[in-house]
Design an enzyme around this catalytic site. Structure first.
Site, mmCIF file in Angstrom:
data_model
loop_
_atom_site.group_PDB
_atom_site.id
_atom_site.type_symbol
_atom_site.label_atom_id
_atom_site.label_comp_id
_atom_site.label_asym_id
_atom_site.label_seq_id
_atom_site.Cartn_x
_atom_site.Cartn_y
_atom_site.Cartn_z
ATOM 1 N N ASP A 194 6.320 -12.377 45.831
ATOM 2 C CA ASP A 194 5.690 -11.366 46.811
ATOM 3 C C ASP A 194 4.741 -12.111 47.363
ATOM 4 O O ASP A 194 3.909 -12.775 47.016
ATOM 5 C CB ASP A 194 5.242 -10.361 45.651
ATOM 6 C CG ASP A 194 4.517 -9.124 46.702
ATOM 7 O OD1 ASP A 194 5.095 -8.921 47.605
ATOM 8 O OD2 ASP A 194 3.427 -8.561 46.211
ATOM 9 N N HIS A 195 4.923 -12.024 48.934
ATOM 10 C CA HIS A 195 4.185 -12.567 49.885
ATOM 11 C C HIS A 195 3.698 -14.073 49.738
ATOM 12 O O HIS A 195 2.739 -14.498 49.646
ATOM 13 C CB HIS A 195 2.456 -11.704 49.790
ATOM 14 C CG HIS A 195 2.578 -10.475 50.413
ATOM 15 N ND1 HIS A 195 2.738 -10.105 51.633
ATOM 16 C CD2 HIS A 195 2.729 -9.407 49.766
ATOM 17 C CE1 HIS A 195 2.757 -8.788 51.679
ATOM 18 N NE2 HIS A 195 2.627 -8.236 50.461
ATOM 19 N N HIS A 212 -2.222 -2.293 51.569
ATOM 20 C CA HIS A 212 -2.606 -2.751 50.272
ATOM 21 C C HIS A 212 -3.675 -2.424 49.513
ATOM 22 O O HIS A 212 -4.685 -2.287 50.262
ATOM 23 C CB HIS A 212 -2.467 -4.332 50.357
ATOM 24 C CG HIS A 212 -1.019 -4.856 50.852
ATOM 25 N ND1 HIS A 212 -0.697 -5.456 51.981
ATOM 26 C CD2 HIS A 212 0.173 -4.828 50.048
ATOM 27 C CE1 HIS A 212 0.319 -5.871 52.065
ATOM 28 N NE2 HIS A 212 0.999 -5.147 51.002
ATOM 29 N N HIS A 268 5.565 -1.725 51.210
ATOM 30 C CA HIS A 268 4.486 -2.254 50.570
ATOM 31 C C HIS A 268 3.381 -1.350 50.380
ATOM 32 O O HIS A 268 3.133 -0.337 51.302
ATOM 33 C CB HIS A 268 3.893 -3.674 51.425
ATOM 34 C CG HIS A 268 4.806 -4.816 51.206
ATOM 35 N ND1 HIS A 268 4.550 -5.871 50.626
ATOM 36 C CD2 HIS A 268 6.257 -4.944 51.603
ATOM 37 C CE1 HIS A 268 5.500 -6.849 50.668
ATOM 38 N NE2 HIS A 268 6.619 -6.072 51.041
ATOM 39 N N ALA A 277 2.585 0.780 47.938
ATOM 40 C CA ALA A 277 2.988 2.016 47.345
ATOM 41 C C ALA A 277 2.135 2.725 46.710
ATOM 42 O O ALA A 277 1.973 3.972 46.657
ATOM 43 C CB ALA A 277 4.511 2.207 46.928
ATOM 44 N N ASN A 282 7.032 -1.504 46.541
ATOM 45 C CA ASN A 282 6.295 -2.677 45.791
ATOM 46 C C ASN A 282 5.092 -1.574 45.130
ATOM 47 O O ASN A 282 4.402 -0.973 46.147
ATOM 48 C CB ASN A 282 5.680 -3.519 46.826
ATOM 49 C CG ASN A 282 6.550 -4.428 47.406
ATOM 50 O OD1 ASN A 282 7.819 -4.328 46.893
ATOM 51 N ND2 ASN A 282 6.205 -5.432 48.101
ATOM 52 N N ALA A 326 1.409 -2.486 42.913
ATOM 53 C CA ALA A 326 0.875 -3.472 41.996
ATOM 54 C C ALA A 326 -0.575 -2.878 41.809
ATOM 55 O O ALA A 326 -0.866 -2.789 40.373
ATOM 56 C CB ALA A 326 0.471 -4.613 43.155
ATOM 57 N N THR A 327 -1.048 -2.342 42.816
ATOM 58 C CA THR A 327 -2.473 -1.696 42.204
ATOM 59 C C THR A 327 -2.446 -0.695 41.391
ATOM 60 O O THR A 327 -3.536 -0.771 40.300
ATOM 61 C CB THR A 327 -3.316 -0.881 43.832
ATOM 62 O OG1 THR A 327 -3.115 -1.859 44.701
ATOM 63 C CG2 THR A 327 -4.584 -0.581 43.411
HETATM 64 ZN ZN LIG Z 1 2.573 -6.341 49.914
#
Ligand SMILES: [Zn+2]
Length: 306
Positions: A82-83, A181, A209, A211, A231, A233-234
């Site tokens: 990712d990134h 993000h 990204h 989301a 995606n 993550a948080t």
């Molecule tokens: Zn991202």
């Protein structure tokens, strides 16, 4: 099953109108939570490792963890970078056996983004590994929402997306359409028409990204318009740390750290489950994976021992 690449999974998702969750993992517990939940939901899944996670734990460690989780699973599992911010980290991950890459040149001038993305694609395609590019920029916040009018300056331009796709040969494209993000609030509204216009123009799976900050009712609309990878993550980080804090507050003198991490892992599982169902990928893992399944050993008990 061995790792699979993201290419076939995303194209199938795009055709059939659902999205594959790409979940960021930062430790063993998160890898387990993501893949075990995908298994329970019979969903294909992407485990993604950011460059920050690689700096923290090592590309080799994460590759080994995700490969093992995939071997034990009977649903398709992708190991995605990712990134990746430069060519070097992409090559390093390719060498470690990642089955999907991303070069993020969205902060670079357009021509430079194209040139380096093209390089990554040329190398990765030699060994059948697909590459995600990014055009337009998904900004990063400190947790709060960004006003829509401010976000618009980062949005992906459909004509630029076509040029980018034609000159790089990327397999999927991260687009900036209203998300950001690291948002801790679920408030972002997406430019659905822009997603549809980009999808119409480039004909490859699009990636959303940030989301975690997007309102739930936007997700099915985004998928319908062409988003095939989402995606998260948080929200997983939030689930893990909230449970850690709760366990710590309830029993601050504990020295068996598993008393803290076991409930945190369980909380990540529920966050992943909610997303898989929202994205519509539950039950989409082909049955033949199950028939050839690797569950020959009894499952390991996940509770922390007394
Ligand atoms: Zn991202």
């Amino acid at each position: 099953m061995p790792l699979v690449t993201s290419k076939g999974l995303l194209e199938k998702a795009l055709q059939e109108g659902y999205a594959i969750g790409a979940f960021n993992a930062n430790n063993m517990e998160m890898v387990q939570a993501i893949v075990e939940t995908a298994e329970e939901e019979r969903s294909p899944v992407i485990v993604q490792i950011s460059q920050g996670a690689i700096n923290y734990g090592g590309a080799d460690y994460f590759a080994a963890l995700v490969k093992l989780a995939a071997e034990k699973a009977t649903v398709p599992v992708v190991l995605h970078l990712d990134h990746g911010m430069d060519l070097a980290v992409n090559v390093r991950c390719l060498r470690e056996g990642f089955s999907s890459l991303m070069f993020d040149g969205s902060k670079l001038p357009f021509a430079e983004n194209i040139a380096i993305t093209r390089q990554v694609v040329e190398i990765a395609h030699k060994v059948g590994v697909p590459v995600e590019g990014e055009i337009g920029k998904v900004p990063t916040t400190k947790g709060e929402a960004i006003p829509y009018e401010e976000l618009r300056q980062f949005f992906t331009n459909p004509e630029e997306a076509v040029e980018f796709f034609q000159k790089t040969g990327v397999d999927s494209l991260a687009v900036s359409v209203g998300s950001a993000h690291k948002m801790k609030v679920r408030e972002a509204i997406l430019d659905i028409e822009r997603i549809a216009a980009i999808r119409e123009a480039v004909q490859i799976p699009l990636v959303l990204h940030g989301a975690s900050g997007v309102k739930d009712d936007q997700i099915p609309l985004a998928i319908k318009a062409g988003i095939a990878k989402i995606n998260v993550a948080t929200e997983l980080g939030k689930a893990f740390t909230a449970e850690l804090q709760k366990a710590f507050a309830a029993d601050p003198g504990q020295v068996d750290l598993r008393k803290y991490t076991a409930p945190a892992r369980a909380a990540v599982k529920e966050a992943v489950r909610e997303k898989i169902r929202l994205f519509g990928s539950q039950g989409k893992a082909p049955d033949y994976y199950k028939d050839e399944g690797a569950w020959s050993e009894p499952e390991i008990a996940r509770e922390a021992p007394e």
